[in-house]
Write a protein that holds these residues in place. Structure first.
Motif, PDB file in Angstrom:
ATOM      1  N   ALA A 145       0.866  -1.177   0.120  1.00 38.93           N
ATOM      2  CA  ALA A 145       0.130  -0.059   0.046  1.00 38.93           C
ATOM      3  C   ALA A 145       0.684   1.165   0.095  1.00 38.93           C
ATOM      4  CB  ALA A 145      -0.959  -0.017   1.331  1.00 38.93           C
ATOM      5  N   THR A 146       2.200   0.950  -0.106  1.00 38.68           N
ATOM      6  CA  THR A 146       2.996   2.137  -0.039  1.00 38.68           C
ATOM      7  C   THR A 146       3.182   2.565  -1.708  1.00 38.68           C
ATOM      8  OG1 THR A 146       5.010   0.758  -0.414  1.00 38.68           O
ATOM      9  CG2 THR A 146       4.500   1.667   1.930  1.00 38.68           C
ATOM     10  N   PHE A 147       3.341   1.728  -2.590  1.00 43.24           N
ATOM     11  CA  PHE A 147       3.399   2.023  -3.940  1.00 43.24           C
ATOM     12  C   PHE A 147       2.750   0.722  -4.537  1.00 43.24           C
ATOM     13  CE2 PHE A 147       5.105   1.845  -8.364  1.00 43.24           C
ATOM     14  CZ  PHE A 147       4.940   3.293  -8.484  1.00 43.24           C
ATOM     15  N   GLY A 148       1.801   1.028  -5.863  1.00 41.79           N
ATOM     16  CA  GLY A 148       1.469  -0.070  -6.267  1.00 41.79           C
ATOM     17  C   GLY A 148       2.169  -1.295  -6.906  1.00 41.79           C
ATOM     18  N   MET A 149       2.062  -2.346  -6.149  1.00 41.23           N
ATOM     19  CA  MET A 149       3.339  -3.321  -6.409  1.00 41.23           C
ATOM     20  C   MET A 149       2.976  -4.360  -8.042  1.00 41.23           C
ATOM     21  SD  MET A 149       5.453  -3.367  -4.272  1.00 41.23           S
ATOM     22  CE  MET A 149       5.754  -2.508  -2.803  1.00 41.23           C
ATOM     23  N   PRO A 150       3.788  -4.313  -8.820  1.00 37.28           N
ATOM     24  CA  PRO A 150       3.634  -5.107  -9.935  1.00 37.28           C
ATOM     25  C   PRO A 150       3.762  -6.516  -9.672  1.00 37.28           C
ATOM     26  CG  PRO A 150       5.698  -4.427  -9.990  1.00 37.28           C
ATOM     27  CD  PRO A 150       5.085  -3.438  -8.942  1.00 37.28           C
ATOM     28  N   GLY A 151       2.809  -7.359 -10.238  1.00 35.90           N
ATOM     29  CA  GLY A 151       2.963  -8.818  -9.948  1.00 35.90           C
ATOM     30  C   GLY A 151       1.781  -9.268  -9.118  1.00 35.90           C
ATOM     31  N   ILE A 152       1.401  -8.317  -8.102  1.00 37.21           N
ATOM     32  CA  ILE A 152       0.129  -8.438  -7.036  1.00 37.21           C
ATOM     33  C   ILE A 152      -0.550  -7.073  -7.327  1.00 37.21           C
ATOM     34  CG2 ILE A 152       1.325 -10.222  -5.694  1.00 37.21           C
ATOM     35  CD1 ILE A 152       2.218  -7.611  -3.764  1.00 37.21           C
ATOM     36  N   SER A 156      -2.507  -5.270  -4.081  1.00 42.10           N
ATOM     37  CA  SER A 156      -1.935  -4.283  -3.628  1.00 42.10           C
ATOM     38  C   SER A 156      -2.998  -3.099  -3.616  1.00 42.10           C
ATOM     39  CB  SER A 156      -0.860  -3.679  -4.684  1.00 42.10           C
ATOM     40  OG  SER A 156      -0.338  -2.551  -4.415  1.00 42.10           O
ATOM     41  N   ALA A 157      -3.670  -2.882  -4.802  1.00 42.22           N
ATOM     42  CA  ALA A 157      -4.984  -2.163  -4.828  1.00 42.22           C
ATOM     43  C   ALA A 157      -6.036  -2.107  -3.537  1.00 42.22           C
ATOM     44  CB  ALA A 157      -5.675  -2.326  -5.982  1.00 42.22           C
ATOM     45  N   THR A 158      -6.287  -3.534  -3.121  1.00 37.89           N
ATOM     46  CA  THR A 158      -6.992  -3.735  -1.980  1.00 37.89           C
ATOM     47  C   THR A 158      -6.539  -3.144  -0.434  1.00 37.89           C
ATOM     48  OG1 THR A 158      -6.164  -5.773  -1.297  1.00 37.89           O
ATOM     49  CG2 THR A 158      -8.081  -5.641  -3.013  1.00 37.89           C
ATOM     50  N   LYS A 159      -5.175  -3.239  -0.520  1.00 41.71           N
ATOM     51  CA  LYS A 159      -4.242  -2.875   0.491  1.00 41.71           C
ATOM     52  C   LYS A 159      -4.325  -1.107   0.552  1.00 41.71           C
ATOM     53  CE  LYS A 159      -3.973  -6.818   2.485  1.00 41.71           C
ATOM     54  NZ  LYS A 159      -4.579  -6.908   3.604  1.00 41.71           N
ATOM     55  N   HIS A 160      -3.944  -0.654  -0.708  1.00 37.51           N
ATOM     56  CA  HIS A 160      -4.192   0.745  -0.686  1.00 37.51           C
ATOM     57  C   HIS A 160      -5.593   1.440  -0.287  1.00 37.51           C
ATOM     58  CE1 HIS A 160      -0.591   0.831  -3.155  1.00 37.51           C
ATOM     59  NE2 HIS A 160      -0.596   2.447  -3.157  1.00 37.51           N
ATOM     60  N   ALA A 161      -6.826   0.539  -0.489  1.00 37.24           N
ATOM     61  CA  ALA A 161      -8.044   0.863  -0.193  1.00 37.24           C
ATOM     62  C   ALA A 161      -8.346   0.859   1.380  1.00 37.24           C
ATOM     63  CB  ALA A 161      -9.027   0.009  -0.963  1.00 37.24           C
ATOM     64  N   VAL A 162      -7.574  -0.120   1.766  1.00 35.74           N
ATOM     65  CA  VAL A 162      -7.627  -0.234   3.378  1.00 35.74           C
ATOM     66  C   VAL A 162      -6.919   0.807   4.165  1.00 35.74           C
ATOM     67  CG1 VAL A 162      -6.700  -1.660   5.415  1.00 35.74           C
ATOM     68  CG2 VAL A 162      -7.863  -2.758   3.423  1.00 35.74           C
ATOM     69  N   LYS A 163      -5.736   1.149   3.432  1.00 31.14           N
ATOM     70  CA  LYS A 163      -5.049   2.200   4.220  1.00 31.14           C
ATOM     71  C   LYS A 163      -5.830   3.781   4.134  1.00 31.14           C
ATOM     72  CE  LYS A 163      -0.474   4.745   3.924  1.00 31.14           C
ATOM     73  NZ  LYS A 163       0.363   5.177   2.701  1.00 31.14           N
ATOM     74  N   GLY A 164      -6.481   3.882   3.061  1.00 33.07           N
ATOM     75  CA  GLY A 164      -7.089   5.061   2.822  1.00 33.07           C
ATOM     76  C   GLY A 164      -8.356   5.096   3.612  1.00 33.07           C
ATOM     77  N   MET A 242       9.045   7.539  -0.178  1.00 36.65           N
ATOM     78  CA  MET A 242       9.757   7.838  -1.603  1.00 36.65           C
ATOM     79  C   MET A 242       8.781   7.753  -2.518  1.00 36.65           C
ATOM     80  SD  MET A 242      12.889   5.441  -3.311  1.00 36.65           S
ATOM     81  CE  MET A 242      11.746   3.765  -3.162  1.00 36.65           C
ATOM     82  N   ALA A 243       7.613   6.708  -2.636  1.00 34.31           N
ATOM     83  CA  ALA A 243       6.531   6.480  -3.292  1.00 34.31           C
ATOM     84  C   ALA A 243       5.792   7.976  -3.494  1.00 34.31           C
ATOM     85  CB  ALA A 243       5.669   5.493  -3.004  1.00 34.31           C
ATOM     86  N   THR A 244       5.640   8.671  -2.134  1.00 33.50           N
ATOM     87  CA  THR A 244       4.827   9.663  -2.339  1.00 33.50           C
ATOM     88  C   THR A 244       5.662  10.830  -2.790  1.00 33.50           C
ATOM     89  OG1 THR A 244       3.560   9.124  -0.124  1.00 33.50           O
ATOM     90  CG2 THR A 244       3.757  11.718  -0.826  1.00 33.50           C
ATOM     91  N   ASN A 245       6.953  11.223  -2.534  1.00 35.70           N
ATOM     92  CA  ASN A 245       7.507  12.348  -2.796  1.00 35.70           C
ATOM     93  C   ASN A 245       8.267  12.104  -4.263  1.00 35.70           C
ATOM     94  OD1 ASN A 245       7.236  13.569  -0.485  1.00 35.70           O
ATOM     95  ND2 ASN A 245       9.100  12.571   0.289  1.00 35.70           N
ATOM     96  N   ALA A 246       8.603  10.831  -4.786  1.00 38.26           N
ATOM     97  CA  ALA A 246       9.081  10.574  -6.155  1.00 38.26           C
ATOM     98  C   ALA A 246       8.372   9.533  -6.962  1.00 38.26           C
ATOM     99  CB  ALA A 246      10.497  10.598  -5.884  1.00 38.26           C
ATOM    100  N   PRO A 247       7.005   9.549  -7.235  1.00 41.02           N
ATOM    101  CA  PRO A 247       6.383   8.424  -7.802  1.00 41.02           C
ATOM    102  C   PRO A 247       6.937   7.779  -8.835  1.00 41.02           C
ATOM    103  CG  PRO A 247       4.995  10.215  -7.950  1.00 41.02           C
ATOM    104  CD  PRO A 247       6.136  10.739  -7.049  1.00 41.02           C
ATOM    105  N   GLU A 248       7.382   8.795  -9.904  1.00 44.94           N
ATOM    106  CA  GLU A 248       8.046   8.365 -11.189  1.00 44.94           C
ATOM    107  C   GLU A 248       9.234   7.504 -10.871  1.00 44.94           C
ATOM    108  OE1 GLU A 248       5.263  11.747 -11.662  1.00 44.94           O
ATOM    109  OE2 GLU A 248       7.145  11.473 -10.640  1.00 44.94           O
ATOM    110  N   ALA A 249      10.264   8.277  -9.928  1.00 49.22           N
ATOM    111  CA  ALA A 249      11.558   7.561  -9.792  1.00 49.22           C
ATOM    112  C   ALA A 249      11.034   6.035  -9.129  1.00 49.22           C
ATOM    113  CB  ALA A 249      12.191   8.324  -8.680  1.00 49.22           C
ATOM    114  N   THR A 250      10.107   6.148  -8.105  1.00 49.48           N
ATOM    115  CA  THR A 250       9.767   4.694  -7.674  1.00 49.48           C
ATOM    116  C   THR A 250       9.361   3.787  -8.606  1.00 49.48           C
ATOM    117  OG1 THR A 250       9.107   5.796  -5.487  1.00 49.48           O
ATOM    118  CG2 THR A 250       8.382   3.491  -5.747  1.00 49.48           C
ATOM    119  N   ARG A 251       8.563   4.236  -9.440  1.00 49.27           N
ATOM    120  CA  ARG A 251       7.977   3.382 -10.850  1.00 49.27           C
ATOM    121  C   ARG A 251       9.241   2.798 -11.624  1.00 49.27           C
ATOM    122  NH1 ARG A 251       5.219   7.038 -14.910  1.00 49.27           N
ATOM    123  NH2 ARG A 251       7.349   7.513 -15.359  1.00 49.27           N
TER     124      ARG A 251
END
Length: 275
Positions: A145-152, A156-164, A242-251
């Motif tokens: 839920a920190t950054f959308g994880m490829p492969g899951i 990952s989306a459900t855990k972002h939803a839980v966090k929000g 890192m995911a919040t401040n630099a999402p493109e770099a994290t990607r």
């Protein structure tokens, strides 16, 4: 079926194994009355035997079944005098693979268990939480839920939803005297992991394998705290920043150095050759 008899009480989903089981053990050792819920009936029977029938109530529960969830909460309330000090929404499932290749029904099942199940639990338990001073609604999110994880991706989306959801409810629930918080675990050595994942994990760093009892310890700490997000291990907070401040770099980091980097490179080469 046991009775709380004035003891503090915790309602745990996914209690038959992993983080839920370790949380049940820890809170029971602290003198709490434990409600253990899972789809694994054999695991629940073992939990009841371990804790003692006077110290817990166990019930087989599919968290996606709202009627069954409400019945389980009603039974729990009968045993605790209408109280619930801590709701631990912990039940979850995983399904891995590239989104384009996965059976869509598997993705929907992940959504139903990991998010709809949480909604069912909070809605059913809220009257008991409201009736209990200093109660806590605590939910298992994930490092994914920190950054959308490829492969899951859907997991990952459900855990972002839980966090929000947790963040929003932590504000709303102030109006009714209930706290809300979550835990964002990294690689926890539980049955949800693919076989061999823990053994092959790095020995150091934020994605090292962590024993589930460490999450149980965090649940215990959270009850006595007003902290919103709990990271296990703690350094995972840096990934969130890192995911919040630099999402493109994290990607780009995930694309070039993550576990799917090889597959992504192969797909790009195949597309190039096809063109």
């Amino acid at each position: 079926m046991g009775q709380a008899n004035g003891r503090k009480s915790i309602f745990i989903t996914g209690a038959a194994s992993g983080m839920g089981l370790e949380t049940a053990r820890l809170f029971a050792s602290k003198g709490w009355f434990v409600g253990g819920y899972d789809v694994n009936g054999a695991g629940l029977a073992a939990l009841e035997k371990e804790l003692g029938p006077d110290n817990c109530i166990v019930r087989k529960l599919d968290v996606t079944d709202k009627d069954a969830y409400e019945a389980a909460v009603a039974d729990f309330g009968d045993a605790t005098g209408g109280k619930m000090d801590l709701l631990f929404n912990n039940a979850g499932i995983g399904a891995g693979g590239l989104f384009a290749d996965m059976d869509f029904a598997d993705n929907l099942r992940v959504v139903q268990v990991n998010f709809i199940g949480v909604l069912n639990g909070i809605h059913a338990a809220l009257p008991l939480l409201k009736a209990t001073g200093n109660s806590l609604c605590f939910t298992t999110s994930s490092s994914s839920a920190t950054f959308g994880m490829p492969g899951i991706a859907v997991y990952s989306a459900t855990k972002h939803a839980v966090k929000g959801l947790t963040e929003a409810l932590s504000v709303e629930f102030k109006l009714i005297g209930v706290r809300a918080a979550d835990v964002l675990p990294g690689l926890i050595d539980t049955p949800i992991l693919p076989e061999g994942a823990a053994a092959n994990a790095p020995k150091e760093g934020m994605f090292r394998a962590i024993p589930p009892v460490e999450v149980a310890k965090v649940v215990w700490k959270a009850y006595g705290s007003d902290k919103l997000h709990w990271y296990v291990p703690p350094e995972l907070v840096e990934l969130d920043k890192m995911a919040t401040n630099a999402p493109e770099a994290t990607r780009e980091q995930f694309a070039t150095t993550g576990p799917l980097a090889g597959l992504l490179a192969q797909a790009a080469e195949a597309a190039k050759n096809k063109g």
